[in-house]
Design an enzyme around this catalytic site. Structure first.
Site, PDB file in Angstrom:
ATOM      1  N   SER A 194      -4.943 -12.275  -7.713  1.00 17.02           N
ATOM      2  CA  SER A 194      -6.144 -11.436  -7.768  1.00 17.02           C
ATOM      3  C   SER A 194      -6.021 -10.326  -8.813  1.00 17.02           C
ATOM      4  O   SER A 194      -7.017  -9.680  -9.144  1.00 17.02           O
ATOM      5  CB  SER A 194      -6.415 -10.827  -6.392  1.00 17.02           C
ATOM      6  N   HIS A 195      -4.817 -10.072  -9.325  1.00 16.94           N
ATOM      7  CA  HIS A 195      -4.658  -9.032 -10.346  1.00 16.94           C
ATOM      8  C   HIS A 195      -4.013  -9.568 -11.621  1.00 16.94           C
ATOM      9  O   HIS A 195      -3.513  -8.804 -12.431  1.00 16.94           O
ATOM     10  CB  HIS A 195      -3.861  -7.847  -9.779  1.00 16.94           C
ATOM     11  N   GLU A 207     -10.775 -10.477  -1.499  1.00 16.85           N
ATOM     12  CA  GLU A 207     -10.698 -11.446  -0.389  1.00 16.85           C
ATOM     13  C   GLU A 207     -12.067 -11.643   0.238  1.00 16.85           C
ATOM     14  O   GLU A 207     -12.423 -12.749   0.638  1.00 16.85           O
ATOM     15  CB  GLU A 207      -9.716 -10.942   0.675  1.00 16.85           C
TER      16      GLU A 207
HETATM   17  P1  NDP Z   1      -1.251  -7.007   1.312  1.00 14.57           P
HETATM   18  O1  NDP Z   1      -1.896  -6.648   2.591  1.00 14.57           O
HETATM   19  O2  NDP Z   1      -1.225  -8.432   0.906  1.00 14.57           O
HETATM   20  O3  NDP Z   1       0.276  -6.496   1.297  1.00 14.57           O
HETATM   21  C1  NDP Z   1       0.561  -5.137   1.461  1.00 14.57           C
HETATM   22  C2  NDP Z   1       2.056  -4.902   1.473  1.00 14.57           C
HETATM   23  O4  NDP Z   1       2.587  -5.385   2.708  1.00 14.57           O
HETATM   24  C3  NDP Z   1       2.825  -5.630   0.371  1.00 14.57           C
HETATM   25  O5  NDP Z   1       3.830  -4.785  -0.131  1.00 14.57           O
HETATM   26  C4  NDP Z   1       3.384  -6.837   1.103  1.00 14.57           C
HETATM   27  O6  NDP Z   1       4.579  -7.373   0.519  1.00 14.57           O
HETATM   28  C5  NDP Z   1       3.671  -6.281   2.452  1.00 14.57           C
HETATM   29  N1  NDP Z   1       3.686  -7.287   3.504  1.00 14.57           N
HETATM   30  C6  NDP Z   1       2.772  -8.252   3.723  1.00 14.57           C
HETATM   31  N2  NDP Z   1       3.122  -8.981   4.803  1.00 14.57           N
HETATM   32  C7  NDP Z   1       4.296  -8.464   5.249  1.00 14.57           C
HETATM   33  C8  NDP Z   1       5.166  -8.780   6.332  1.00 14.57           C
HETATM   34  N3  NDP Z   1       4.905  -9.791   7.158  1.00 14.57           N
HETATM   35  N4  NDP Z   1       6.283  -8.040   6.487  1.00 14.57           N
HETATM   36  C9  NDP Z   1       6.560  -7.007   5.650  1.00 14.57           C
HETATM   37  N5  NDP Z   1       5.769  -6.649   4.619  1.00 14.57           N
HETATM   38  C10 NDP Z   1       4.649  -7.386   4.424  1.00 14.57           C
HETATM   39  O7  NDP Z   1      -1.882  -6.144   0.107  1.00 14.57           O
HETATM   40  P2  NDP Z   1      -3.364  -5.554  -0.052  1.00 14.57           P
HETATM   41  O8  NDP Z   1      -4.339  -6.645   0.193  1.00 14.57           O
HETATM   42  O9  NDP Z   1      -3.486  -4.303   0.734  1.00 14.57           O
HETATM   43  O10 NDP Z   1      -3.356  -5.196  -1.626  1.00 14.57           O
HETATM   44  C11 NDP Z   1      -3.209  -6.251  -2.571  1.00 14.57           C
HETATM   45  C12 NDP Z   1      -3.083  -5.706  -3.976  1.00 14.57           C
HETATM   46  O11 NDP Z   1      -4.337  -5.201  -4.401  1.00 14.57           O
HETATM   47  C13 NDP Z   1      -2.091  -4.547  -4.155  1.00 14.57           C
HETATM   48  O12 NDP Z   1      -1.240  -4.882  -5.242  1.00 14.57           O
HETATM   49  C14 NDP Z   1      -2.952  -3.356  -4.505  1.00 14.57           C
HETATM   50  O13 NDP Z   1      -2.336  -2.429  -5.406  1.00 14.57           O
HETATM   51  C15 NDP Z   1      -4.126  -4.034  -5.170  1.00 14.57           C
HETATM   52  N6  NDP Z   1      -5.322  -3.203  -5.168  1.00 14.57           N
HETATM   53  C16 NDP Z   1      -5.695  -2.586  -6.338  1.00 14.57           C
HETATM   54  C17 NDP Z   1      -6.822  -1.759  -6.365  1.00 14.57           C
HETATM   55  C18 NDP Z   1      -7.193  -1.051  -7.611  1.00 14.57           C
HETATM   56  O14 NDP Z   1      -8.282  -0.489  -7.666  1.00 14.57           O
HETATM   57  N7  NDP Z   1      -6.361  -0.989  -8.628  1.00 14.57           N
HETATM   58  C19 NDP Z   1      -7.662  -1.581  -5.184  1.00 14.57           C
HETATM   59  C20 NDP Z   1      -7.154  -2.239  -4.009  1.00 14.57           C
HETATM   60  C21 NDP Z   1      -6.042  -3.039  -4.023  1.00 14.57           C
HETATM   61  P3  NDP Z   1       4.542  -8.815  -0.241  1.00 14.57           P
HETATM   62  O15 NDP Z   1       3.747  -8.561  -1.486  1.00 14.57           O
HETATM   63  O16 NDP Z   1       5.962  -9.173  -0.466  1.00 14.57           O
HETATM   64  O17 NDP Z   1       3.844  -9.770   0.707  1.00 14.57           O
END
Ligand code: NDP
Length: 336
Positions: free
Chosen positions: A45-46, A187
Site C-alpha cells: 500500500s506504500h 484497506e
Molecule cells: P498494521 O496494523 O498492519 O501494523 C501495525 C504494527 O503492528 C506494525 O509494526 C506490525 O508489524 C505490528 N503487528 C501487526 N501484527 C502484529 C502481531 N500479531 N504481533 C506483533 N506486532 C504486530 O499497520 P497500519 O495498518 O496501522 O499501518 C500500515 C502502514 O500505513 C504504516 O506503515 C503506516 O505508517 C502507514 N500509514 C501512513 C499514513 C500517512 O499518511 N503517511 C497514514 C496512515 C498509515 P509488521 O509490519 O511486522 O506486521
C-alpha cells in the site's frame, strides 16, 4: 500472473517516473528509495501503488518538483524543516543527519517538518536512527478522515506513529509503525472495491451511524482504534506534528489542498534519544532480555518481524507487481 521484478528495477522505474514528471534528481532518488524499501518489506500500500498519485501531485501543482527543503538549526537540540512542498523523503533524509549529530552530542534531539508532501510508511524514516544506536519516535498527520471518539465529523488524519529501538548483536532494530485509525484508509478502499465488509468499529456512515459498509465509511468518517484511547493518540499526533511544526493540522491540510489523488501536505516530527547516555552500556542486553521473554510466550512476536521476513525473501526473489499497476508504472517511466 503478476510481474516479478528486482528491487533495483523497482527503484529505477520509480526514479525514471519521477524524472519524467520533472521532479529533481534529489527528490526522485530519495522517494524512489522510500518506495523500494516499502516494496522490499511487503508494504504494497506504500510502494509502487503510490507512484501515480505522486505524479498527479506534480501535475496538480500541490508538489513543487524542483524545490529544496529549508533545514534550520533552531537550537542546540532542535531542527526545524520547511519542506517547501517537496516530497518528504528528501527532507527527512537530509534533516536526519543534523538530528543524529545533535542527539549524539547532547543525548536527545527533536526535529519537525512542515509543508511536506507525504503518504508513505514511517518505519523507513526512523530505522536508520536506530541503526545508529538511537531510540527514536516519529509522528505524522494527514488530511482529516477520522472523527474523535464520541464525535461524527472528520478532524484527525489517520495519523500514524512509529517507534524504533536498537538491538544487540547486529540484529535489525525493532520498529513498530501503526496508524491511529481503526482501519487503514487503503484497506477500506480495497474492501469497497472487492465487495467486502469493513470490521466493526471502523467508521460511521454519512448519517453518523456505525456501519460495516466500507463505501459508506469512505463517505462518512473513520474512527480511531480503541475508542477514546486511540483518539487520544490521534490528538497527540496532531499536536506533535501540525502543532509543534507550525504547519497544518489534518483538517487545515484538507481545507487548503484539493484532492488530486496524491500525497497530503503534512507535518511530521522526530525525537532521537541516546539510550546509553541514560541507561548505561547495559541497555542493549537489558532490551534483549525483554524481547526474549516476549518471544518465549506462545505465538507472541515482535512488531516488524513480518516486514523483516519479507525483506529477506524479496532480496532473493524480487517483488511482485500487479499487471495493471506494472503497465502504468512502465508507462510513467518510459515517457522520457
Ligand atoms: P498494521 O496494523 O498492519 O501494523 C501495525 C504494527 O503492528 C506494525 O509494526 C506490525 O508489524 C505490528 N503487528 C501487526 N501484527 C502484529 C502481531 N500479531 N504481533 C506483533 N506486532 C504486530 O499497520 P497500519 O495498518 O496501522 O499501518 C500500515 C502502514 O500505513 C504504516 O506503515 C503506516 O505508517 C502507514 N500509514 C501512513 C499514513 C500517512 O499518511 N503517511 C497514514 C496512515 C498509515 P509488521 O509490519 O511486522 O506486521
Amino acid at each position: 500472473m503478476p510481474a516479478v521484478i528486482s528491487l533495483d528495477e523497482c527503484r529505477a522505474l520509480a526514479f525514471d517516473a519521477f524524472s519524467n514528471a520533472g521532479v529533481s534528481r534529489a527528490q526522485a532518488e530519495a522517494t524512489a528509495d522510500h518506495i523500494t524499501r516499502a516494496e522490499a518489506d511487503g508494504c504494497k500500500s506504500h510502494g509502487l501503488f503510490r507512484l501515480p498519485g505522486f505524479i498527479a501531485s506534480v501535475q496538480s501543482g500541490s508538489l513543487d518538483p524542483q524545490a529544496e527543503p529549508e533545514i534550520v538549526d533552531a537550537a542546540p537540540g532542535l531542527v526545524a524543516i520547511d519542506g517547501r512542498r517537496c516530497l518528504a523523503p528528501l527532507s527527512v533524509a537530509r534533516g536526519r543527519v543534523l538530528l543524529a549529530e545533535k542527539a549524539r552530542a547532547q543525548g536527545v534531539a527533536c526535529m519537525t517538518l512542515r509543508n511536506s508532501l507525504n503518504f508513505s510508511a514511517l518505519w523507513p524514516d526512523i530505522e536508520p536512527l536506530a541503526e545508529e544506536g538511537f531510540v527514536a519516535f516519529t509522528f505524522i498527520n494527514s488530511q482529516s478522515f477520522v472523527a474523535p471518539a464520541g464525535g461524527t465529523r472528520a478532524l484527525f488524519g489517520t495519523n500514524p506513529m512509529a517507534f524504533a529501538c536498537p538491538r544487540a548483536g547486529g540484529r535489525p532494530p525493532m520498529v513498530f509503525d501503526q496508524a491511529s485509525s481503526a482501519t487503514a484508509r487503503g484497506e477500506l478502499q480495497i474492501a469497497a472495491r472487492d465487495g467486502h465488509e469493513a470490521p466493526p468499529g471502523a467508521g460511521l456512515g454519512p448519517d453518523g451511524q456505525p456501519t460495516t459498509d466500507p463505501a459508506e465509511i469512505l463517505k462518512g468518517v473513520q474512527l480511531p482504534f480503541g475508542g477514546y484511547k486511540g483518539s487520544a493518540i490521534a490528538l497527540m499526533v496532531e499536536l506533535m506534528t501540525g502543532g509543534l511544526s507550525g504547519g497544518f493540522f489534518g483538517y487545515e491540510s484538507r481545507a487548503a489542498y484539493s484532492t488530486d489523488g496524491g500525497p497530503a501536505n503534512t507535518c511530521q516530527s522526530f525525537i532521537a534519544i541516546d539510550p546509553v547516555r541514560l541507561a548505561g552500556p547495559g541497555f542493549p542486553a537489558h532490551v534483549e532480555a525483554l524481547f526474549e521473554r516476549l518471544l518465549a510466550d506462545g505465538d507472541a512476536r515482535l512488531p516488524g518481524d513480518r516486514r523483516l521476513a519479507n525483506r529477506a525473501r524479496t532480496a532473493e526473489e524480487g517483488i511482485t507487481v500487479e499487471d495493471a499497476l506494472y503497465a502504468t508504472v512502465q508507462d510513467l517511466a518510459r515517457k522520457a
